[in-house]
Motif scaffolding. Sequence first.
Motif, mmCIF file in Angstrom:
data_model
loop_
_atom_site.group_PDB
_atom_site.id
_atom_site.type_symbol
_atom_site.label_atom_id
_atom_site.label_comp_id
_atom_site.label_asym_id
_atom_site.label_seq_id
_atom_site.Cartn_x
_atom_site.Cartn_y
_atom_site.Cartn_z
ATOM 1 N N VAL A 4 0.844 -1.192 0.000
ATOM 2 C CA VAL A 4 0.000 0.000 0.000
ATOM 3 C C VAL A 4 0.882 1.246 0.000
ATOM 4 O O VAL A 4 1.882 1.320 0.712
ATOM 5 C CB VAL A 4 -0.959 0.005 1.219
ATOM 6 C CG1 VAL A 4 -0.178 0.060 2.525
ATOM 7 C CG2 VAL A 4 -1.931 1.177 1.143
ATOM 8 N N ILE A 5 0.526 2.183 -0.856
ATOM 9 C CA ILE A 5 1.203 3.485 -0.925
ATOM 10 C C ILE A 5 0.186 4.521 -0.476
ATOM 11 O O ILE A 5 -0.807 4.769 -1.154
ATOM 12 C CB ILE A 5 1.686 3.798 -2.353
ATOM 13 C CG1 ILE A 5 2.607 2.693 -2.866
ATOM 14 C CG2 ILE A 5 2.388 5.155 -2.405
ATOM 15 C CD1 ILE A 5 2.795 2.720 -4.369
ATOM 16 N N ILE A 6 0.414 5.112 0.684
ATOM 17 C CA ILE A 6 -0.534 6.070 1.255
ATOM 18 C C ILE A 6 -0.037 7.481 0.966
ATOM 19 O O ILE A 6 1.073 7.850 1.366
ATOM 20 C CB ILE A 6 -0.666 5.863 2.774
ATOM 21 C CG1 ILE A 6 -1.092 4.417 3.076
ATOM 22 C CG2 ILE A 6 -1.661 6.857 3.372
ATOM 23 C CD1 ILE A 6 -0.894 4.017 4.520
ATOM 24 N N THR A 7 -0.819 8.253 0.249
ATOM 25 C CA THR A 7 -0.459 9.652 0.014
ATOM 26 C C THR A 7 -1.360 10.526 0.882
ATOM 27 O O THR A 7 -2.567 10.297 0.960
ATOM 28 C CB THR A 7 -0.600 10.056 -1.463
ATOM 29 O OG1 THR A 7 -1.988 10.146 -1.826
ATOM 30 C CG2 THR A 7 0.093 9.046 -2.365
ATOM 31 N N ILE A 8 -0.762 11.511 1.534
ATOM 32 C CA ILE A 8 -1.517 12.417 2.399
ATOM 33 C C ILE A 8 -1.293 13.855 1.951
ATOM 34 O O ILE A 8 -0.172 14.362 1.963
ATOM 35 C CB ILE A 8 -1.101 12.258 3.874
ATOM 36 C CG1 ILE A 8 -1.414 10.836 4.362
ATOM 37 C CG2 ILE A 8 -1.813 13.298 4.745
ATOM 38 C CD1 ILE A 8 -1.039 10.586 5.819
ATOM 39 N N SER A 9 -2.372 14.487 1.523
ATOM 40 C CA SER A 9 -2.369 15.915 1.218
ATOM 41 C C SER A 9 -3.125 16.603 2.345
ATOM 42 O O SER A 9 -3.998 16.006 2.973
ATOM 43 C CB SER A 9 -3.050 16.182 -0.124
ATOM 44 O OG SER A 9 -2.416 15.458 -1.168
ATOM 45 N N ARG A 10 -2.811 17.880 2.590
ATOM 46 C CA ARG A 10 -3.469 18.531 3.719
ATOM 47 C C ARG A 10 -3.449 20.046 3.594
ATOM 48 O O ARG A 10 -2.614 20.613 2.897
ATOM 49 C CB ARG A 10 -2.839 18.127 5.046
ATOM 50 C CG ARG A 10 -1.508 18.809 5.394
ATOM 51 C CD ARG A 10 -0.352 18.247 4.637
ATOM 52 N NE ARG A 10 0.924 18.655 5.215
ATOM 53 C CZ ARG A 10 2.065 18.689 4.529
ATOM 54 N NH1 ARG A 10 2.093 18.365 3.253
ATOM 55 N NH2 ARG A 10 3.182 19.047 5.130
ATOM 56 N N GLU A 11 -4.412 20.652 4.296
ATOM 57 C CA GLU A 11 -4.406 22.094 4.459
ATOM 58 C C GLU A 11 -3.394 22.453 5.537
ATOM 59 O O GLU A 11 -3.113 21.663 6.448
ATOM 60 C CB GLU A 11 -5.785 22.597 4.898
ATOM 61 C CG GLU A 11 -6.846 22.564 3.828
ATOM 62 C CD GLU A 11 -8.142 23.172 4.325
ATOM 63 O OE1 GLU A 11 -8.645 24.093 3.661
ATOM 64 O OE2 GLU A 11 -8.649 22.735 5.373
ATOM 65 N N CYS A 12 -2.871 23.662 5.445
ATOM 66 C CA CYS A 12 -1.948 24.154 6.462
ATOM 67 C C CYS A 12 -2.678 24.302 7.796
ATOM 68 O O CYS A 12 -3.798 24.815 7.855
ATOM 69 C CB CYS A 12 -1.389 25.509 6.020
ATOM 70 S SG CYS A 12 -0.291 26.290 7.213
ATOM 71 N N GLY A 13 -2.048 23.817 8.857
ATOM 72 C CA GLY A 13 -2.614 23.977 10.177
ATOM 73 C C GLY A 13 -3.519 22.847 10.629
ATOM 74 O O GLY A 13 -4.190 22.964 11.657
ATOM 75 N N THR A 14 -3.515 21.744 9.883
ATOM 76 C CA THR A 14 -4.377 20.609 10.245
ATOM 77 C C THR A 14 -3.640 19.546 11.051
ATOM 78 O O THR A 14 -4.256 18.588 11.515
ATOM 79 C CB THR A 14 -4.950 19.938 8.986
ATOM 80 O OG1 THR A 14 -3.859 19.536 8.140
ATOM 81 C CG2 THR A 14 -5.856 20.882 8.224
ATOM 82 N N GLY A 15 -2.333 19.679 11.193
ATOM 83 C CA GLY A 15 -1.570 18.651 11.883
ATOM 84 C C GLY A 15 -1.334 17.426 11.021
ATOM 85 O O GLY A 15 -1.147 16.320 11.547
ATOM 86 N N GLY A 16 -1.312 17.624 9.715
ATOM 87 C CA GLY A 16 -1.153 16.507 8.791
ATOM 88 C C GLY A 16 0.126 15.719 8.989
ATOM 89 O O GLY A 16 0.135 14.486 8.884
#
Length: 210
Positions: A4-16
Motif C-alpha cells: 500500500v502506498i498512502i499519500t496524504i495531502s493537507r491544508e496548512c494547520g491541520t496537523g497533517g
Amino acid sequence: MRKVIITISRECGTGGRDIACRLGEKLGLHVYDKTIFEAVSEKYHLSKQEIDRIKAKKLNLWDDLSQFCRQFDVSGKSYLPESRKTTSRELYYAESEIMRNLAAQGSCIILGRCGFSVFKDNPDAVKIFIHADRDVRIRRIVETKKLDEKGAVEYIDEVDKARENFTKYFAGNSIYDTRNYDFSINVSRFTAEEVATFLAEHLRRRMEME
C-alpha cells in the motif's frame, strides 16, 4: 501482505504531519517527507527556503520554457548551465521520480508533494486529504509557530496558496477537489491520535488482503 502506498495531502494547520507520523508508527511504515526534500536539495544544490520560493511562485508554463531557453545563446550553444535557475517543473519531476523509487521499495506513506497525482493510476495507492475548520487551523498555527492571530492567518493563506498553485499547475486540478482522494477527512473535532487510529484500522485490513 498487500502493498500500500498512502499519500496524504493537507491544508496548512491541520496537523497533517503529526497524523502521518502516528499512522506510520501504527502500520510500521516509513513516512517520506524530509527524505524527498533532502534528495531534491542535494540534486539541485538548493536550500529548503529556495525550494519553497520556487514552488510558491504563480506557476506558468511560459516562465519555465523561457527560463530553459535562457541557458542558450543565439547559436543554440549552451552556456553556463550551472548558473541556470532551477524551474518548478524540474523540481516536480525530480520529486516525482524520487517518490516512485521510494514506493517501489515497499509500502510507505508519502506526505504532500502532489503524491495523489503522482500515484493516481497506481492500484496500490490510497489517497487521503486532511482538512479542518479555519478557526481550528488558526489556533494550531498560533500554538505551533508562536504567532499572533494576524500572523497565523497570513501564514496559512500563504502556504495554502502556494500548495494550490503548485497542485493546479502539475496535477491539473485543485488540491480541494475531493475526487482526487479515497478519503477526505475533516479533523476539526478529532485528535491526531484518533484520526491516525481510524485510518490505521481501515488500512491494516487492506494490507492484510491478498
